[in-house]
Design a protein around this motif. Sequence first.
Motif, PDB file in Angstrom:
ATOM      1  N   SER A  52       0.804  -1.218   0.000  1.00 30.06           N
ATOM      2  CA  SER A  52       0.000   0.000   0.000  1.00 30.06           C
ATOM      3  C   SER A  52       0.838   1.270   0.000  1.00 30.06           C
ATOM      4  O   SER A  52       2.002   1.269   0.396  1.00 30.06           O
ATOM      5  CB  SER A  52      -0.933   0.012   1.211  1.00 30.06           C
ATOM      6  OG  SER A  52      -0.190   0.171   2.399  1.00 30.06           O
ATOM      7  N   TRP A  63      -3.585   0.504  -3.415  1.00 35.34           N
ATOM      8  CA  TRP A  63      -2.899  -0.767  -3.627  1.00 35.34           C
ATOM      9  C   TRP A  63      -1.786  -0.506  -4.640  1.00 35.34           C
ATOM     10  O   TRP A  63      -1.996   0.184  -5.635  1.00 35.34           O
ATOM     11  CB  TRP A  63      -3.857  -1.822  -4.164  1.00 35.34           C
ATOM     12  CG  TRP A  63      -3.175  -3.123  -4.458  1.00 35.34           C
ATOM     13  CD1 TRP A  63      -2.722  -3.558  -5.658  1.00 35.34           C
ATOM     14  CD2 TRP A  63      -2.870  -4.152  -3.510  1.00 35.34           C
ATOM     15  NE1 TRP A  63      -2.149  -4.795  -5.530  1.00 35.34           N
ATOM     16  CE2 TRP A  63      -2.222  -5.180  -4.221  1.00 35.34           C
ATOM     17  CE3 TRP A  63      -3.071  -4.284  -2.138  1.00 35.34           C
ATOM     18  CZ2 TRP A  63      -1.783  -6.353  -3.598  1.00 35.34           C
ATOM     19  CZ3 TRP A  63      -2.634  -5.443  -1.523  1.00 35.34           C
ATOM     20  CH2 TRP A  63      -1.997  -6.457  -2.239  1.00 35.34           C
ATOM     21  N   TYR A 116      -8.967  -1.335  -1.351  1.00 29.44           N
ATOM     22  CA  TYR A 116      -8.279  -0.047  -1.408  1.00 29.44           C
ATOM     23  C   TYR A 116      -9.037   0.935  -2.291  1.00 29.44           C
ATOM     24  O   TYR A 116      -9.871   0.550  -3.100  1.00 29.44           O
ATOM     25  CB  TYR A 116      -6.845  -0.241  -1.912  1.00 29.44           C
ATOM     26  CG  TYR A 116      -5.984  -0.968  -0.901  1.00 29.44           C
ATOM     27  CD1 TYR A 116      -5.163  -0.271  -0.035  1.00 29.44           C
ATOM     28  CD2 TYR A 116      -6.032  -2.350  -0.795  1.00 29.44           C
ATOM     29  CE1 TYR A 116      -4.394  -0.928   0.906  1.00 29.44           C
ATOM     30  CE2 TYR A 116      -5.263  -3.023   0.143  1.00 29.44           C
ATOM     31  CZ  TYR A 116      -4.448  -2.307   0.992  1.00 29.44           C
ATOM     32  OH  TYR A 116      -3.704  -2.951   1.931  1.00 29.44           O
TER      33      TYR A 116
END
Length: 139
Positions: A52, A63, A116
């Motif tokens: 991340s 991501w 994400y």
Amino acid sequence: MKSLLAIAIIVLFFPLIGCQVSQHKQTSDKNKSSISEPIHKGVYVWGHEVSSYQPCGEHLTYWVTATPASDELNQLSLALSETRNAPYQPIYIEAAIHPIDRNSHPAFSDGFAADYDAIIEISNVYMKLTELPSSCKLK
């Protein structure tokens, strides 16, 4: 006769000279665009099922897809984890980052990346620090 020969040479070779000049201009434009690429500042974290990036001062978390630049960061994160005896060590980076279209990446709909805000790739890392500077606040 000589004038016809001179005209033929000019007509045949003039376009080639023009192509060489335009190719040089294209190369120069490419170099300028890579130099003026925006630099993003934030925190990279890597570990089991985590890859991340969170920009300084933002809530969004991205991501990170695998690239040679992120692979290098992964190795640094692994070394920090072993040294500090704790996983998921944050690394402050200043880097060139590019968004990935969510529809073109299968991991966004099914996999860890789905949790994400978006998917990015890191193409170049210009600075990396193992301690987070006070100027980079995470929200």
